[in-house]
Design a protein around this motif. Structure first.
Motif, PDB file in Angstrom:
ATOM      1  N   THR A  73      16.696 -19.233  21.640  1.00 51.54           N
ATOM      2  CA  THR A  73      16.049 -20.063  22.654  1.00 51.54           C
ATOM      3  C   THR A  73      15.281 -21.219  22.026  1.00 51.54           C
ATOM      4  O   THR A  73      15.361 -22.363  22.489  1.00 51.54           O
ATOM      5  N   CYS A  92      17.234 -13.355  20.746  1.00 50.02           N
ATOM      6  CA  CYS A  92      17.004 -14.098  21.991  1.00 50.02           C
ATOM      7  C   CYS A  92      15.955 -15.188  21.788  1.00 50.02           C
ATOM      8  O   CYS A  92      16.158 -16.348  22.161  1.00 50.02           O
ATOM      9  N   HIS A 132      18.471 -15.096  29.856  1.00 47.44           N
ATOM     10  CA  HIS A 132      18.767 -15.447  28.469  1.00 47.44           C
ATOM     11  C   HIS A 132      19.693 -14.428  27.809  1.00 47.44           C
ATOM     12  O   HIS A 132      19.726 -14.291  26.580  1.00 47.44           O
TER      13      HIS A 132
END
Length: 310
Positions: A125, A121, A96
């Protein structure tokens, strides 16, 4: 109506939301998933963890070794770590776009040295996988019907097929879970500093040293950096001791004698040699108030320095 409702907008809640979506793909692509957070912002503990750098994981990759670093829950954690361990965590973040680094003590941080990297992150996501984030939602009650859960917050009522609780240390939620039939082990404080009123350290605030600490008449001991504060002692060594001894110290009503070995693992011979070197290097220097004074005539009589604090 949600398929999955996650109560708690911390790292666990975000990670579970993603994992549930991924694990059930492609079937999960149509699932409605939401994260409820009572505060105005999510991931607030991630932001302050590791001094604002976020210590993501530890460079220990064997489950049976990793569990030994946890004060409690070793049996339960061993099974979990065999499924997802430190190496898997590193791989997950790399996939990621987050690169991690290992520091000398084994702790792992994002290369950016900023917890915002981890927060971004998680947020990116969940956005990518269309997971709703609903803030300002303080859960007031939870009910179970025949085919769904009903969750009432201070703002509205939600229904879901699957309910996931990731609220951490929230006594209000514990009470709700207990009413639903869960067993709650009474919690006690952990990872705390020690309040010590002792004139020997009164004027030493800010002094830090690597030391070994032990609770007298017990098996509790630890070692690490120790910091003298305005009201006692802190630092990794003290925090580690309070974590491992959380329940035992609670049973003692937090009244105990703390033994501090400032020499740590050094032998008397090694310490004597170091002091002799200091004597030769600083023989004419005057030692001021609140410092340990070793005179040239006493240098050969070095004793183990062990302080006991109540």
């Amino acid at each position: 109506m949600y398929d999955v409702l996650i109560v708690g907008g911390g790292a666990t809640g975000f990670f579970y939301g993603y994992q549930h979506r991924r694990k059930n793909s492609p079937e999960a692509s149509g699932l409605k998933i939401a994260i409820l957070e009572r505060g105005k912002e999510v991931l607030t503990k991630v932001r302050v963890s590791g001094g604002g750098r976020c210590n993501v994981t530890h460079a220990c990759f064997v489950p049976n070794d990793l569990v030994k670093f946890y004060p409690r829950g070793e049996k339960e954690l061993r099974a979990l770590f065999h499924q997802f361990c430190s190496g898997d965590t590193i791989e997950w973040f790399e996939k990621h776009g987050v690169e991690l680094k290992i520091e000398e003590d084994g702790r792992m941080f994002p290369v950016s040295d900023s917890s915002q990297t981890i927060i971004d992150c998680f947020l990116n996501t969940t956005k990518k996988h269309k997971i709703d984030i609903l803030t300002g939602q303080s859960v007031q009650s939870i009910f179970r019907s025949e085919d769904s859960w009903k969750v009432e917050t201070n703002q509205q009522t939600f229904r879901c097929e699957n309910l996931v609780m990731t609220t951490g240390s929230n006594p209000k939620i514990w009470e709700m879970l207990e009413k639903l039939g869960h067993t709650i082990i009474p919690p006690v404080p952990s990872l705390f500093t020690f309040n010590i009123k002792d004139k020997r350290i009164k004027d030493l605030m800010g002094v830090s040293a690597f030391a070994s600490v032990k609770v007298k008449d017990s098996k509790l001991s630890a070692s690490g950096p120790l910091l003298i504060t305005h009201w006692g002692m802190s630092g990794p060594g003290i925090l580690r001791l309070s974590a491992w001894g959380a329940r035992e110290l609670f049973d003692k009503n937090y009244q105990f004698i703390l033994e501090v070995n400032w020499l740590n693992d050094a032998t008397l011979e090694e310490t004597e040699n170091q002091l002799k070197e200091l004597k030769l290097e600083h023989a004419k220097k005057v030692v001021g108030k609140n410092h340990l004074l070793i005179s040239p005539t006493d240098c050969g009589k070095v004793w183990f320095w062990l302080l006991k604090f109540h």
